[in-house]
Design an enzyme around this catalytic site. Structure first.
Site, PDB file in Angstrom:
ATOM      1  N   CYS A  16       0.814  -1.208   0.000  1.00  0.00           N
ATOM      2  CA  CYS A  16       0.000   0.000   0.000  1.00  0.00           C
ATOM      3  C   CYS A  16       0.846   1.256   0.000  1.00  0.00           C
ATOM      4  CB  CYS A  16      -0.893   0.047   1.251  1.00  0.00           C
ATOM      5  SG  CYS A  16      -2.001  -1.339   1.438  1.00  0.00           S
ATOM      6  N   GLY A  42       0.260   0.527  -5.038  1.00  0.00           N
ATOM      7  CA  GLY A  42      -1.008  -0.183  -4.912  1.00  0.00           C
ATOM      8  C   GLY A  42      -1.852   0.017  -6.144  1.00  0.00           C
ATOM      9  N   ASN A 117      -0.298   1.018   5.867  1.00  0.00           N
ATOM     10  CA  ASN A 117       0.649   0.352   4.978  1.00  0.00           C
ATOM     11  C   ASN A 117       1.448  -0.629   5.816  1.00  0.00           C
ATOM     12  OD1 ASN A 117       2.566  -0.369   3.032  1.00  0.00           O
ATOM     13  ND2 ASN A 117       3.854   1.388   3.483  1.00  0.00           N
ATOM     14  N   GLY A 118       1.378  -1.895   5.471  1.00  0.00           N
ATOM     15  CA  GLY A 118       2.108  -2.908   6.214  1.00  0.00           C
ATOM     16  C   GLY A 118       1.303  -4.179   6.336  1.00  0.00           C
ATOM     17  N   TYR A 257      13.581  -2.044  -5.101  1.00  0.00           N
ATOM     18  CA  TYR A 257      12.501  -2.064  -6.086  1.00  0.00           C
ATOM     19  C   TYR A 257      11.284  -1.230  -5.726  1.00  0.00           C
ATOM     20  CZ  TYR A 257       8.626  -3.865  -8.909  1.00  0.00           C
ATOM     21  OH  TYR A 257       7.541  -3.962  -9.721  1.00  0.00           O
ATOM     22  N   SER A 298      12.332  -1.133 -13.950  1.00  0.00           N
ATOM     23  CA  SER A 298      12.935  -1.248 -12.619  1.00  0.00           C
ATOM     24  C   SER A 298      14.421  -1.577 -12.666  1.00  0.00           C
ATOM     25  CB  SER A 298      12.191  -2.304 -11.795  1.00  0.00           C
ATOM     26  OG  SER A 298      12.211  -3.561 -12.464  1.00  0.00           O
ATOM     27  N   ASP A 360      18.217  -6.957 -14.147  1.00  0.00           N
ATOM     28  CA  ASP A 360      16.893  -6.847 -13.538  1.00  0.00           C
ATOM     29  C   ASP A 360      17.066  -6.754 -12.026  1.00  0.00           C
ATOM     30  OD1 ASP A 360      14.173  -6.595 -13.456  1.00  0.00           O
ATOM     31  OD2 ASP A 360      13.716  -8.593 -14.240  1.00  0.00           O
ATOM     32  N   CYS A 453      15.681  -4.871   7.449  1.00  0.00           N
ATOM     33  CA  CYS A 453      14.954  -6.136   7.353  1.00  0.00           C
ATOM     34  C   CYS A 453      15.259  -6.714   5.981  1.00  0.00           C
ATOM     35  CB  CYS A 453      13.443  -5.926   7.511  1.00  0.00           C
ATOM     36  SG  CYS A 453      12.508  -7.467   7.291  1.00  0.00           S
TER      37      CYS A 453
END
Length: 483
Positions: A16, A42, A117-118, A257, A298, A360, A453
């Site tokens: 999100c 999103g 968001n999460g 990304y 990307s 990529d 993370c």
């Protein structure tokens, strides 16, 4: 039907994007602009809730921001000087209007709207307990768990109720909450999901990325700190830090990304980091070739960095169409395999007879890489080498990213040589985890206390995974897969 949405290929998906406006006439219109800049986070649905000093107003719709919030009648129906917006790509809860955010409820303290968001990694566990205590849920979103925890808290003030609720949840969250008194923005103690604060005159703005501040002309103030709750009320900004201090672990994939390259994340230019990632990739896994070619869009910044570090010319050997609709109705299964060419097409005159390095950002299932390599060979490429600007994605994410079950991740069931054979490349190499940390300015990854993370690469999850631990052994918990 063949899906050709540019965001529906073989990529991981951020769940999100959120955007909040405090103290601006026509706040909903500004929120709509901010959501446009966050559309990449999103694709399924969008929503805006506003408050006019007396009542809350909400419009939620399936689909993109454009077409839903560029209509004057919609914006007029969202009056008020504060508003919160949300774009959604679901990882928890089915795709339906009842799960579109912001979610709203009338509480004992007044109206309460939340954009999230999460992903709450103990939402199923908490939901079961709340239902047994009499809660009645109206959605299947994990965000509604937060609302029920606030509603049932024994604390008196709304802020204390919210703090009480958040101390019970695990996982990742950045929240923007609307209340009759003002706006609340907060970030989980590890800061896994991003959230920034900006200012435009007397208007305070919160957003998932700095690029959303840029689009409305706001100045970046700072990031909301991990574990911080920011309360904006009557023109005053208050900061609260009610959680036990811990070492932050922001999501490393934001740099690889998720975030737009023109954003600043945790003080670093995303574009510059991606170029540095490409340079590290060239130093670790260089190969003699004629051209460096990005898989658009990307892979482009990393490919530029790879080309600069290797001295191999950068070229656009794949051209991406930006005008493809969401779906394409096929007359039959015979041409279904041609779908990739609706988005990407080989620059045949350039690549024919050449040795090329394709760059990529990641390999998830491997299906897109297989098609891209095949496309290059059909265009006459002499050699096709694949270089990936991140380590192998071997583990699922439980913090707000749509990830296949682990067994569907190509790197979880194949080694690099086997993956190379699978995609039919002449060679395949990934950036190492140490190379990724170097690109982010870290001398090395501290295994005892990593800066980010990086569980999707290492399996080192920074929180408990209650729902997964309770249900995965019985085969009851399945991560949502959208294809």
């Amino acid at each position: 039907m063949l899906t050709t949405n540019p965001f529906d290929d073989d990529k991981l998906r951020e769940e999100c994007g959120i955007f909040g406006v405090y103290n601006s006439e026509g706040a909903a219109a500004m929120a709509a602009l901010g959501l446009h800049a966050l559309q990449h986070r999103g694709q399924e649905a969008a929503g805006i809730t506003s408050f006019d000093g007396k009542e809350f107003h909400t419009h939620r719709a399936m689909g993109h921001v454009a077409g839903n919030f560029d209509r004057e009648d919609v914006i007029r129906a969202l009056p008020g000087s504060i508003a919160a917006g949300h774009v959604r790509y679901s990882t928890t809860g089915e795709t339906s209007l009842r799960n579109v955010q912001p979610l709203y409820a009338d509480l004992a303290t007044g109206g309460f709207a939340v954009a999230h968001n999460g992903n709450i990694s103990n939402a199923i566990h908490l939901r079961r307990e709340l239902v047994l205590r009499g809660s009645i849920f109206q959605s299947t979103s994990d965000t509604e768990v937060i609302i029920h925890l606030v509603a049932t808290s024994s604390q008196k003030s709304l802020l204390d109720r919210l703090i009480d609720a958040l101390k019970q949840v695990e996982g990742a969250y950045s929240l923007i909450c609307l209340t009759p008194e003002g706006m609340i923005a907060c970030r989980d103690p590890l800061g896994i999901r991003p959230l920034v604060m900006g200012r435009l005159g007397e208007t305070i703005i919160f957003a998932s990325e700095t690029v959303a501040l840029d689009i409305v002309g706001a100045d970046f103030i700072r990031s909301v700190e991990p574990g911080e709750i920011v309360v904006v009320r009557e023109g005053a900004i208050g900061s609260h830090k009610p959680f036990y201090p811990t070492s932050p672990r922001p999501c490393i994939f934001e740099h690889v990304y998720f975030s737009r390259p023109d954003s600043i994340v945790d003080g670093s230019s995303v574009y510059s980091v991606r170029k540095a990632i490409g340079a590290e990739l060239a130093r670790e896994n260089g190969i003699d070739a004629d051209y460096v070619i990005p898989v658009p869009d990307s892979g482009t910044p990393a490919a530029i960095g790879y080309a600069e570090a290797s001295g191999i010319p950068f070229e656009l050997g794949i051209i991406r169409s930006h005008y493809v609709g969401r779906t394409f109705i096929q007359p039959g299964d015979g041409v279904r395999h041609l779908g990739v060419k609706l988005k990407h097409n080989a620059n045949r005159n350039l690549v024919a007879g050449k040795r090329i390095v394709l760059i990529d950002d990641s390999i998830v299932r491997g299906t897109t890489s297989l098609k891209i390599v095949q496309m290059m060979r059909e265009a006459g490429a002499k050699e096709v080498h694949m270089r990936i600007a991140s380590p192998p994605t071997t583990n699922s994410c439980f913090y707000g990213v749509d990830t296949p079950e682990r067994e569907k991740l190509l790197a979880s069931r194949m080694n690099i040589a086997e993956m190379c054979d699978y995609i039919h490349a002449d060679s395949l190499a990934f950036l190492t985890i140490e190379g990724l940390y170097r690109a982010l300015g870290e001398a090395q990854r501290d295994a005892a206390c990593p800066r980010y993370c990086d569980a999707c690469f290492t399996g080192d999850y920074p929180t408990k995974l209650t729902d997964f631990d309770e249900h995965s052994a019985a085969g009851q918990l399945k991560l949502r897969v959208v294809r």
